[in-house]
Scaffold this active site. Structure first.
Site, mmCIF file in Angstrom:
data_model
loop_
_atom_site.group_PDB
_atom_site.id
_atom_site.type_symbol
_atom_site.label_atom_id
_atom_site.label_comp_id
_atom_site.label_asym_id
_atom_site.label_seq_id
_atom_site.Cartn_x
_atom_site.Cartn_y
_atom_site.Cartn_z
ATOM 1 C CG HIS A 17 -46.910 1.827 1.058
ATOM 2 N ND1 HIS A 17 -47.549 2.332 0.164
ATOM 3 C CD2 HIS A 17 -45.894 2.902 1.299
ATOM 4 C CE1 HIS A 17 -47.620 3.570 -0.095
ATOM 5 N NE2 HIS A 17 -46.671 4.011 0.670
ATOM 6 C CE LYS A 41 -51.030 12.761 0.441
ATOM 7 N NZ LYS A 41 -49.880 12.182 0.867
ATOM 8 N NE ARG A 90 -40.261 7.343 -2.901
ATOM 9 C CZ ARG A 90 -41.357 7.819 -2.743
ATOM 10 N NH1 ARG A 90 -42.323 7.460 -3.265
ATOM 11 N NH2 ARG A 90 -41.460 9.048 -2.390
ATOM 12 C CB SER A 127 -49.750 6.043 -3.171
ATOM 13 O OG SER A 127 -49.390 5.181 -2.406
#
Length: 160
Positions: A17, A41, A90, A127
């Site tokens: 990040h 979440k 990514r 994460s």
């Protein structure tokens, strides 16, 4: 002023990040790292804790500020006169999802999404993966800013 938003859950903020935010700060006059709030979440850190960690690790970047938002990102962009969203990619699987989001955001508001390829050193990093590995006592120190690693280690000790 060229202003961009870099949205995410940042639970917690990783070196991946930070790489994207740092590179975006070189391109834009202002980058707003926006912690998106998703009440469905389950997170390890509160919104305020995540914002504090991001502020700490971006303190050396004078054109970066931190905010939070609950709702559509395009509404945040409208409210803050933001014309661009910066997203790190990514892998091709990220692109499939992010392209749909970018097209929807553009259709809703005209805001542009700019994709930055992740530094190959962080191409596997998320994460969620960091939290999972750390939960089982794996070494993730090299994947996080030092302060964030300390906070993650302390949070896991609290939960143990």
């Amino acid at each position: 002023m060229r202003r961009a938003v870099s949205p995410g859950s940042y639970d917690p903020v990783t070196n991946g990040h930070l790489d994207i935010v740092t590179r975006a700060a070189d391109v834009f006059d202002e980058v707003i790292v926006t912690v998106m709030i998703n009440k469905s979440k389950k997170t390890m850190f509160t919104v305020d804790e995540r914002m504090e960690m991001i502020r700490d690790v971006t303190a050396h970047l004078p054109n970066v500020r931190v905010d939070s938002w609950h709702g559509l990102l395009v509404d945040y962009c409208r409210a803050n006169d933001v014309k661009a969203i910066v997203k790190g990619l990514r892998a091709i699987s990220d692109f499939d999802y992010e392209l749909q989001m970018a097209q929807m955001n553009h259709r809703l508001s005209g805001v542009e999404t700019l994709f930055m390829p992740t530094n190959p050193e962080y191409s596997f990093l998320s994460s969620s993966l960091v939290k999972e590995v750390a939960t089982y006592h794996g070494d993730v120190a090299h994947l996080l800013p030092e302060l964030v690693h300390e906070r993650l280690t302390a949070r896991l000790a609290e939960r143990a």
